[in-house]
Scaffold this motif. Structure first.
Motif, PDB file in Angstrom:
ATOM      1  N   GLN A 142       0.830  -1.201   0.000  1.00  0.00           N
ATOM      2  CA  GLN A 142       0.000   0.000   0.000  1.00  0.00           C
ATOM      3  C   GLN A 142       0.868   1.257   0.000  1.00  0.00           C
ATOM      4  O   GLN A 142       0.504   2.267  -0.592  1.00  0.00           O
ATOM      5  CB  GLN A 142      -0.944  -0.004   1.198  1.00  0.00           C
ATOM      6  N   ASP A 143       2.023   1.201   0.648  1.00  0.00           N
ATOM      7  CA  ASP A 143       2.928   2.352   0.670  1.00  0.00           C
ATOM      8  C   ASP A 143       3.565   2.599  -0.694  1.00  0.00           C
ATOM      9  O   ASP A 143       3.949   3.715  -1.009  1.00  0.00           O
ATOM     10  CB  ASP A 143       4.032   2.142   1.707  1.00  0.00           C
ATOM     11  N   ASP A 173      -0.240   3.732  -5.137  1.00  0.00           N
ATOM     12  CA  ASP A 173      -1.379   4.606  -4.839  1.00  0.00           C
ATOM     13  C   ASP A 173      -2.717   3.968  -5.181  1.00  0.00           C
ATOM     14  O   ASP A 173      -3.757   4.411  -4.697  1.00  0.00           O
ATOM     15  CB  ASP A 173      -1.254   5.934  -5.590  1.00  0.00           C
ATOM     16  N   CYS A 174      -2.692   2.937  -6.001  1.00  0.00           N
ATOM     17  CA  CYS A 174      -3.949   2.295  -6.402  1.00  0.00           C
ATOM     18  C   CYS A 174      -4.487   1.361  -5.315  1.00  0.00           C
ATOM     19  O   CYS A 174      -5.615   0.875  -5.429  1.00  0.00           O
ATOM     20  CB  CYS A 174      -3.765   1.523  -7.701  1.00  0.00           C
ATOM     21  N   GLY A 176      -6.125   1.141  -1.983  1.00  0.00           N
ATOM     22  CA  GLY A 176      -6.833   1.986  -1.030  1.00  0.00           C
ATOM     23  C   GLY A 176      -6.818   1.418   0.379  1.00  0.00           C
ATOM     24  O   GLY A 176      -6.781   2.152   1.360  1.00  0.00           O
ATOM     25  N   ASP A 177      -6.834   0.085   0.483  1.00  0.00           N
ATOM     26  CA  ASP A 177      -6.878  -0.551   1.799  1.00  0.00           C
ATOM     27  C   ASP A 177      -6.489  -2.021   1.644  1.00  0.00           C
ATOM     28  O   ASP A 177      -6.711  -2.623   0.588  1.00  0.00           O
ATOM     29  CB  ASP A 177      -8.290  -0.451   2.381  1.00  0.00           C
ATOM     30  N   ASP A 225      -8.084  -3.671  -1.636  1.00  0.00           N
ATOM     31  CA  ASP A 225      -9.044  -2.753  -2.242  1.00  0.00           C
ATOM     32  C   ASP A 225      -8.316  -1.866  -3.256  1.00  0.00           C
ATOM     33  O   ASP A 225      -7.466  -1.061  -2.872  1.00  0.00           O
ATOM     34  CB  ASP A 225      -9.666  -1.912  -1.130  1.00  0.00           C
ATOM     35  N   VAL A 231      -8.255   1.154  -5.944  1.00  0.00           N
ATOM     36  CA  VAL A 231      -8.983   2.402  -6.166  1.00  0.00           C
ATOM     37  C   VAL A 231      -8.273   3.243  -7.221  1.00  0.00           C
ATOM     38  O   VAL A 231      -7.077   3.085  -7.453  1.00  0.00           O
ATOM     39  CB  VAL A 231      -9.123   3.218  -4.861  1.00  0.00           C
ATOM     40  N   ASP A 264      -8.481   6.586  -6.891  1.00  0.00           N
ATOM     41  CA  ASP A 264      -8.111   7.759  -6.102  1.00  0.00           C
ATOM     42  C   ASP A 264      -8.303   7.419  -4.628  1.00  0.00           C
ATOM     43  O   ASP A 264      -9.412   7.084  -4.217  1.00  0.00           O
ATOM     44  CB  ASP A 264      -9.000   8.939  -6.508  1.00  0.00           C
ATOM     45  N   ARG A 265      -7.239   7.528  -3.855  1.00  0.00           N
ATOM     46  CA  ARG A 265      -7.340   7.186  -2.426  1.00  0.00           C
ATOM     47  C   ARG A 265      -8.254   8.122  -1.657  1.00  0.00           C
ATOM     48  O   ARG A 265      -8.873   7.729  -0.682  1.00  0.00           O
ATOM     49  CB  ARG A 265      -5.952   7.203  -1.776  1.00  0.00           C
ATOM     50  N   THR A 266      -8.340   9.370  -2.073  1.00  0.00           N
ATOM     51  CA  THR A 266      -9.167  10.333  -1.364  1.00  0.00           C
ATOM     52  C   THR A 266     -10.648  10.038  -1.548  1.00  0.00           C
ATOM     53  O   THR A 266     -11.408   9.978  -0.588  1.00  0.00           O
ATOM     54  CB  THR A 266      -8.852  11.766  -1.834  1.00  0.00           C
ATOM     55  N   LYS A 321     -11.810   7.267  -2.928  1.00  0.00           N
ATOM     56  CA  LYS A 321     -12.008   5.805  -2.848  1.00  0.00           C
ATOM     57  C   LYS A 321     -12.799   5.269  -4.053  1.00  0.00           C
ATOM     58  O   LYS A 321     -13.536   4.299  -3.941  1.00  0.00           O
ATOM     59  CB  LYS A 321     -12.714   5.396  -1.553  1.00  0.00           C
TER      60      LYS A 321
END
Length: 112
Positions: free
Chosen positions: A26-27, A30-31, A33-34, A45, A47, A49-51, A53
């Protein structure tokens, strides 16, 4: 010790590194999300966009297909099929975990 209890013992040795290694992706990407799960059952998960989701359904299908090309089977779940479902066998070994994580990392680095 029975074969079943030996398998469960192997599982308990392998699941923490598997989850932690999956979570560490995840670090790097960017795709993602969780990352969530319990034991050897892990959901990633994806995504756009992380913001916001926003679900990355097309990416999840691409990753699933590319992993299958490498002979690693995973599924997709969720209302928009954007969650990678990773369920390795109880007999998974640490080298297998590293190979799965490395392959997933490589595929997530590909241009989609």
């Amino acid at each position: 010790m029975t074969q079943t209890s030996q398998s469960l013992q192997c599982s308990s040795r392998s699941d923490v590194p598997f989850y932690m290694k999956t979570d560490s992706l995840q670090d790097k990407h960017d795709c993602i999300g969780d990352v969530r799960g319990i034991g050897l059952f892990i959901g990633v998960d994806l995504v756009t966009d992380r913001t916001t989701k926003s679900e990355a359904t097309a990416l999840a299908i691409h990753v699933k297909d590319r992993m299958r090309d490498k002979r690693i089977l995973l599924g997709t779940e969720g209302p928009k099929d954007n969650i990678l479902k990773i369920r390795p066998p109880l007999t998974i070994q640490p080298d297998d975990v590293d190979m799965i994580i490395s392959t997933l990392d490589h595929i997530l680095n590909e241009r989609f």
